[in-house]
Structure formats: C-alpha cells, structure tokens
Design an enzyme around this catalytic site. Structure first.
Site, PDB file in Angstrom:
ATOM      1  N   ILE A 162       3.329   2.992   4.475  1.00  0.00           N
ATOM      2  CA  ILE A 162       2.415   3.475   3.438  1.00  0.00           C
ATOM      3  C   ILE A 162       1.972   2.320   2.551  1.00  0.00           C
ATOM      4  CG2 ILE A 162       2.072   5.134   1.590  1.00  0.00           C
ATOM      5  CD1 ILE A 162       4.408   6.741   2.735  1.00  0.00           C
ATOM      6  N   TYR A 163       2.939   1.555   2.074  1.00  0.00           N
ATOM      7  CA  TYR A 163       2.617   0.415   1.218  1.00  0.00           C
ATOM      8  C   TYR A 163       1.707  -0.570   1.948  1.00  0.00           C
ATOM      9  CZ  TYR A 163       3.269  -3.862  -1.486  1.00  0.00           C
ATOM     10  OH  TYR A 163       3.056  -5.007  -2.212  1.00  0.00           O
ATOM     11  N   GLN A 164       2.068  -0.901   3.179  1.00  0.00           N
ATOM     12  CA  GLN A 164       1.270  -1.852   3.941  1.00  0.00           C
ATOM     13  C   GLN A 164      -0.137  -1.332   4.191  1.00  0.00           C
ATOM     14  OE1 GLN A 164       4.935  -2.324   6.618  1.00  0.00           O
ATOM     15  NE2 GLN A 164       3.723  -4.103   7.150  1.00  0.00           N
ATOM     16  N   SER A 166      -1.823   0.823   2.395  1.00  0.00           N
ATOM     17  CA  SER A 166      -2.596   0.854   1.148  1.00  0.00           C
ATOM     18  C   SER A 166      -3.139  -0.530   0.809  1.00  0.00           C
ATOM     19  CB  SER A 166      -1.729   1.386  -0.004  1.00  0.00           C
ATOM     20  OG  SER A 166      -0.718   0.466  -0.382  1.00  0.00           O
TER      21      SER A 166
END
Length: 245
Positions: A162-164, A166
């Site tokens: 998710i972080y990557q 985004s």
C-alpha cells in the site's frame, strides 16, 4: 521575504526542512495535523532565533482543513514560493496484495496521494504569483517499479504494497504536474529522503533527519536552471542487510 509551506512539519524530516528553509531566510508555515504539536515545533525554532515561522493546523486528508489553512496563509501573504509535500503515513504492517483490505489502501492513499493533490491544488494559485515557484514531493526508493520488479531480491521490501503503491502514484502525479507547468517558472520534483531515523521508521535507518532534510530542501532551493519532472535518491537502495524489511 520568500515563503514556504511544509506539510507534516512538526517533527522528523518535515521539521528539519522547515528549519533549513527558515535558516535560508524564508518565512515558513509549518503544517501540522495536531495544532499543539505544530505550536511546540514553532517554539523550538524561535528558541533557535528563527522567528519567521508560523504553525498552521493542516490535516491533508480533510478538504475543509486544507481550505482553512490556505485562507490563513493567504491572509498573511499573497505569494507562496515553495511547497514541500512531506506529510505521509506507512499504514499497518504487514501489507499483502492478496489479503489486505481496501480500507487500509484508502487510508494510506488519502494521506500520501490524495492529500498531496488537495494541498497542491489549493496553493497553486498563490504559487503562480511567485517568480520562482518550487514543489517538492517527498517520495521513496521503495516506489521504484524497476527495483520492485526484481522479485528475487530478498533485500527489497515486498510487504509494504500500500505504501509503495501510494508513492508510485505520487511519482506519476509529480511528472504530470511538471508537464502541465512546463512552460512556467515552476520546478516540480520528487525526492527520496533515504532510510531515516524518525518515528516513521521506529528510529531505525542509515540517515539522520538533518541529512534527510538537506536532501529535500536542496530541491526547494534550486535555481532557474534546475531540474523539473525528476525523481532523486541519494542513498543506496535496496536497503542494507540490517533493514527490518
């Protein structure tokens, strides 16, 4: 006096960027989701003799908060010269492309991607009045598709989908924004601060907040011959062997 807005500026990398810009003679608006934390950060800078600073309550996930912050800043200056979109979250660990729920995606994207869009669009009119407007979006080497595609590399983080994602979206937004502003004085770039020892990383890393702040501030201070539509990372990646990923 030139002016700058740094989001997520009450601590860590954002605070160091705010400090550097204030040292360079900018009037710096420190965006902070929690007003008390922002005020504490401002008092710390003032104690260092950096008096041209102001805390502004700014929750990048709230359009009403962004609009209110814009009105406050517009009430004290007609021009914004620098915008550093630093506010970001990592989301819960561990993040699986197969199993993690959409609500977690929405939460992280709301800060890391939609938050940047909200803030940027709100302040673009003020920045267009600047003779040398600069936008720096804080990204990460973890967003690299080419590095991530090396699925056999055990040292590359694979549990932060998710972080990557985004931040990959943020990189594309950076390029598209720069393209639309290509015939203006704007310089728009994305910068990885490196693996930095902050609360975000549980105080683990190979860089200090001061070093990371310098990496970000460098592209807020570039001249008219500086780059635009680029991504910069000065620290080696994939992560070193002792990285918790």
């Amino acid at each position: 006096m030139k002016s700058a807005l740094v989001t997520g500026a009450n601590k860590g990398i954002g605070f160091e960027v705010a400090r550097i810009l204030a040292q360079q003679g900018f009037f710096v608006y420190l965006g902070s989701r929690d007003s008390s934390h922002g005020l504490a950060a401002v008092e710390k800078l003032k104690a260092e003799g950096l008096t041209h600073v102001l805390a502004v309550q700014l929750d990048v996930t709230s359009q009403s908060s962004v609009d209110a912050a814009q009105k406050i800043i517009a009430g004290s200056t007609e021009v914004l010269d620098v915008l550093v979109n630093n506010a970001g979250i990592g989301g819960e660990f561990d993040q699986s492309a197969l199993d993690t729920g959409i609500d977690q995606y929405q939460s992280v994207f709301d800060t890391n991607f939609f938050g940047v869009v909200r803030v940027t669009q709100a302040f673009i009119p003020m920045m267009k009045r600047s003779a040398a407007p600069r936008i720096v979006n804080v990204s990460t080497a973890m967003a690299s598709l080419s590095l991530a595609a090396d699925i056999g590399n055990a040292r590359y983080p694979k549990r932060y989908v998710i972080y990557q994602s985004s931040k990959s979206a943020l990189n594309m937004y950076t390029v598209q924004l720069a393209y639309e502003l290509r015939d203006t004085a704007f310089k728009v770039n994305a910068v990885c601060p490196g693996w930095t020892k902050t609360d975000f990383t549980n105080q683990q890393g190979t860089s200090t907040p001061e070093e990371a702040g310098q990496r970000i501030a460098k592209y807020a201070l570039i001249g008219d011959d500086g780059p635009t539509a680029q991504y910069f990372s000065e620290e080696y990646f994939p992560a070193p062997a002792n990285c918790p990923w």
